[in-house]
Write a protein that holds these residues in place. Sequence first.
Motif, PDB file in Angstrom:
ATOM      1  N   ARG A   7       0.905  -1.438   0.002  1.00  0.00           N
ATOM      2  CA  ARG A   7      -0.175  -0.061   0.028  1.00  0.00           C
ATOM      3  C   ARG A   7       0.872   1.322  -0.014  1.00  0.00           C
ATOM      4  O   ARG A   7       1.838   1.382   0.626  1.00  0.00           O
ATOM      5  CB  ARG A   7      -0.946  -0.051   1.193  1.00  0.00           C
ATOM      6  CG  ARG A   7      -2.121   1.148   1.335  1.00  0.00           C
ATOM      7  CD  ARG A   7      -2.617   1.160   2.794  1.00  0.00           C
ATOM      8  NE  ARG A   7      -3.205  -0.005   3.088  1.00  0.00           N
ATOM      9  CZ  ARG A   7      -4.316  -0.482   2.698  1.00  0.00           C
ATOM     10  NH1 ARG A   7      -5.102   0.255   1.957  1.00  0.00           N
ATOM     11  NH2 ARG A   7      -4.778  -1.714   3.183  1.00  0.00           N
ATOM     12  N   LYS A   8       0.397   2.253  -0.744  1.00  0.00           N
ATOM     13  CA  LYS A   8       1.098   3.526  -0.778  1.00  0.00           C
ATOM     14  C   LYS A   8       0.688   4.449   0.435  1.00  0.00           C
ATOM     15  O   LYS A   8      -0.618   4.532   0.371  1.00  0.00           O
ATOM     16  CB  LYS A   8       0.801   4.330  -2.016  1.00  0.00           C
ATOM     17  CG  LYS A   8       1.444   3.524  -3.112  1.00  0.00           C
ATOM     18  CD  LYS A   8       1.507   4.312  -4.583  1.00  0.00           C
ATOM     19  CE  LYS A   8       1.924   3.641  -5.600  1.00  0.00           C
ATOM     20  NZ  LYS A   8       1.743   4.295  -7.005  1.00  0.00           N
ATOM     21  N   PRO A   9       1.371   4.756   1.487  1.00  0.00           N
ATOM     22  CA  PRO A   9       0.870   5.222   2.943  1.00  0.00           C
ATOM     23  C   PRO A   9       0.451   6.501   2.744  1.00  0.00           C
ATOM     24  O   PRO A   9      -0.222   7.003   3.834  1.00  0.00           O
ATOM     25  CB  PRO A   9       1.771   4.616   3.756  1.00  0.00           C
ATOM     26  CG  PRO A   9       2.829   4.941   3.011  1.00  0.00           C
ATOM     27  CD  PRO A   9       2.718   4.533   1.600  1.00  0.00           C
ATOM     28  N   ARG A  10       0.766   7.501   1.920  1.00  0.00           N
ATOM     29  CA  ARG A  10       0.645   8.728   2.064  1.00  0.00           C
ATOM     30  C   ARG A  10      -0.666   9.371   2.288  1.00  0.00           C
ATOM     31  O   ARG A  10      -0.837  10.251   3.239  1.00  0.00           O
ATOM     32  CB  ARG A  10       1.434   9.433   0.724  1.00  0.00           C
ATOM     33  CG  ARG A  10       1.480  11.067   0.932  1.00  0.00           C
ATOM     34  CD  ARG A  10       2.141  11.783  -0.352  1.00  0.00           C
ATOM     35  NE  ARG A  10       3.397  11.009  -0.365  1.00  0.00           N
ATOM     36  CZ  ARG A  10       4.322  11.231  -1.639  1.00  0.00           C
ATOM     37  NH1 ARG A  10       3.736  12.193  -2.657  1.00  0.00           N
ATOM     38  NH2 ARG A  10       5.372  10.805  -1.563  1.00  0.00           N
ATOM     39  N   TYR A  11      -1.314   8.902   1.507  1.00  0.00           N
ATOM     40  CA  TYR A  11      -2.949   9.287   1.763  1.00  0.00           C
ATOM     41  C   TYR A  11      -3.356   9.136   3.140  1.00  0.00           C
ATOM     42  O   TYR A  11      -4.112   9.990   3.824  1.00  0.00           O
ATOM     43  CB  TYR A  11      -3.825   8.804   0.753  1.00  0.00           C
ATOM     44  CG  TYR A  11      -5.151   9.017   0.799  1.00  0.00           C
ATOM     45  CD1 TYR A  11      -5.808  10.189   0.477  1.00  0.00           C
ATOM     46  CD2 TYR A  11      -6.120   8.039   1.613  1.00  0.00           C
ATOM     47  CE1 TYR A  11      -6.890  10.408   0.620  1.00  0.00           C
ATOM     48  CE2 TYR A  11      -7.406   8.181   1.517  1.00  0.00           C
ATOM     49  CZ  TYR A  11      -8.049   9.524   1.322  1.00  0.00           C
ATOM     50  OH  TYR A  11      -9.408   9.539   1.379  1.00  0.00           O
ATOM     51  N   HIS A  12      -3.216   7.945   3.898  1.00  0.00           N
ATOM     52  CA  HIS A  12      -3.974   7.460   5.011  1.00  0.00           C
ATOM     53  C   HIS A  12      -2.983   8.507   5.981  1.00  0.00           C
ATOM     54  O   HIS A  12      -3.529   8.740   7.007  1.00  0.00           O
ATOM     55  CB  HIS A  12      -3.814   6.099   5.103  1.00  0.00           C
ATOM     56  CG  HIS A  12      -4.466   5.284   4.244  1.00  0.00           C
ATOM     57  ND1 HIS A  12      -5.906   5.134   4.350  1.00  0.00           N
ATOM     58  CD2 HIS A  12      -4.230   4.686   2.982  1.00  0.00           C
ATOM     59  CE1 HIS A  12      -6.264   4.467   3.206  1.00  0.00           C
ATOM     60  NE2 HIS A  12      -5.349   4.078   2.578  1.00  0.00           N
ATOM     61  N   LEU A  13      -1.688   8.478   5.894  1.00  0.00           N
ATOM     62  CA  LEU A  13      -0.905   9.232   7.018  1.00  0.00           C
ATOM     63  C   LEU A  13      -1.468  10.641   7.106  1.00  0.00           C
ATOM     64  O   LEU A  13      -1.629  11.099   8.167  1.00  0.00           O
ATOM     65  CB  LEU A  13       0.475   9.325   6.507  1.00  0.00           C
ATOM     66  CG  LEU A  13       1.257   7.927   6.497  1.00  0.00           C
ATOM     67  CD1 LEU A  13       2.587   8.179   6.120  1.00  0.00           C
ATOM     68  CD2 LEU A  13       1.209   7.317   8.140  1.00  0.00           C
ATOM     69  N   SER A  14      -1.878  11.222   5.903  1.00  0.00           N
ATOM     70  CA  SER A  14      -2.430  12.688   5.998  1.00  0.00           C
ATOM     71  C   SER A  14      -3.754  12.941   6.363  1.00  0.00           C
ATOM     72  O   SER A  14      -4.143  13.886   7.044  1.00  0.00           O
ATOM     73  CB  SER A  14      -2.082  13.378   4.614  1.00  0.00           C
ATOM     74  OG  SER A  14      -2.819  12.850   3.496  1.00  0.00           O
ATOM     75  N   THR A  15      -4.652  11.966   6.051  1.00  0.00           N
ATOM     76  CA  THR A  15      -6.259  12.044   6.323  1.00  0.00           C
ATOM     77  C   THR A  15      -6.385  11.166   7.837  1.00  0.00           C
ATOM     78  O   THR A  15      -7.607  11.359   8.180  1.00  0.00           O
ATOM     79  CB  THR A  15      -6.863  11.371   5.091  1.00  0.00           C
ATOM     80  OG1 THR A  15      -6.460  10.215   4.939  1.00  0.00           O
ATOM     81  CG2 THR A  15      -6.566  12.384   3.867  1.00  0.00           C
ATOM     82  N   MET A  16      -5.690  10.300   8.126  1.00  0.00           N
ATOM     83  CA  MET A  16      -6.147   9.540   9.299  1.00  0.00           C
ATOM     84  C   MET A  16      -5.198   9.644  10.413  1.00  0.00           C
ATOM     85  O   MET A  16      -5.555   9.980  11.549  1.00  0.00           O
ATOM     86  CB  MET A  16      -6.297   8.173   9.068  1.00  0.00           C
ATOM     87  CG  MET A  16      -7.434   7.998   8.027  1.00  0.00           C
ATOM     88  SD  MET A  16      -7.748   6.158   7.363  1.00  0.00           S
ATOM     89  CE  MET A  16      -8.133   5.460   8.873  1.00  0.00           C
ATOM     90  N   PHE A  17      -3.825   9.324   9.897  1.00  0.00           N
ATOM     91  CA  PHE A  17      -2.793   9.410  10.989  1.00  0.00           C
ATOM     92  C   PHE A  17      -2.539  10.719  11.746  1.00  0.00           C
ATOM     93  O   PHE A  17      -2.542  10.891  13.128  1.00  0.00           O
ATOM     94  CB  PHE A  17      -1.669   8.799  10.839  1.00  0.00           C
ATOM     95  CG  PHE A  17      -1.254   7.362  10.741  1.00  0.00           C
ATOM     96  CD1 PHE A  17      -0.455   6.635  11.557  1.00  0.00           C
ATOM     97  CD2 PHE A  17      -2.129   6.525  10.030  1.00  0.00           C
ATOM     98  CE1 PHE A  17      -0.365   5.525  11.607  1.00  0.00           C
ATOM     99  CE2 PHE A  17      -2.225   4.984  10.098  1.00  0.00           C
ATOM    100  CZ  PHE A  17      -1.249   4.542  10.908  1.00  0.00           C
TER     101      PHE A  17
END
Length: 418
Positions: free
Chosen positions: A224-234
């Motif tokens: 998985r490419k994590p950038r989107y989830h890091l910015s919107t969830m983490f």
Amino acid sequence: MNRTKILKGQMDVIIFPYRYMLLASYVALTMGANNTTTPMQNLWYDLFVKQGYSTVIRPVYNTSIVTDVSLSLHLKSLNSFDEVSGILSLNAYMFITWYDAFLTWDSPDYDSISLARWPQDPSILLKNAADGTIDWSPMEIFESSCPVDMTYFPYDIQTCELQFMSWSYTDDSVQLYTNRIEYVDLEDFTPNPQWEIISTDIFFANNTPANHVEVLSFQIQMRRKPRYHLSTMFLPIVLLAVLDIFVFILPSDGGEKSGYAVTVFLAFTVFLTIVNSTMPENSENLPIFSMYIIIQTGQSTLITMFSLLSIRIASFDETTRIPCVLAAMSRLVRMIQCKTTCKNRCTTKINKIGNEDECGGDDDSYVDRKDSDYSLENETLTWRHVANAGDLVCFVIFSAAFVISTVVCFCAIERGGR
């Protein structure tokens, strides 16, 4: 009812050969009337009409001969991967090759034709060589169920398999193999914005004599490419946790302290609901990220409880006796504050009238508390002092818990996803 079905089946068996005979008679009359047939028309007539070719018969003259079928997978794009249902959707085409003993001819008899293409429908085209080699390249949207492991979300790596087998024949009649031994072809692959394919593999899933069926498995491993989830969830959850700790900075005599703590707690529960809706219902592999949110939600619960307790303590009047433990904690906190705020030494100065001032004053009207009769033990404590000391202790403890839990969880997620 059953009799009707049997008669209908018997009529189909009787009529079926005559269909080819009528078609052959029509083609023969047309060819004879026009006398303008091409070598390709003659070839088609001889192979499919004159011989009575049937697709339900395995293309060998000797049934003891095994039909070898070669398969190779060429990936075009990764359409989607649903983590909740565990369904992978791929757009790919295959190269399937086998030998058909019924579709051979002598090239000189048909104007040196060595390769023929037989369109079956608008999406299927068979290439037929004169030696009986058949090439079929179907383009399909493949869907496969995959076991989902979200432990290291959003640095998780998922492994999916596309398995192919012969449903009608055992390995005594049809054997599968591939001419690409090590990998799935990604030459025409279009990158996906959410997933990155890191490796592929090809192997036989149950290559044992007891199964009598060969299952050729194409394995795809993707990260998985994590950038989107890091910015919107983490990031929002980390910022909420930081804001939650700063509730202890607010004064205890105001009503906004309890409202602030409850609001942040509700925000954590909303994020926990959102994360759970995107995760599969799996009790075997609990995501570390979900555990982190649960930890922060539990910490927010404790922060809300201590905030309400601080407000209650600050509302006590002087007639209520302060327990010795709370008094000792308050004096210890005030002493630590004194040591950390004074620049030169652990003293504050009071003027001759008795009013306090900051350390470091140069006025001669000030005297050193170290030389006076004042001491922290003799200072009159109030419940407000106890509440402020409790807020400072809670701020330090929960800050340390937040830092430790965040570092441990994020390191475990990042290292586990490698």
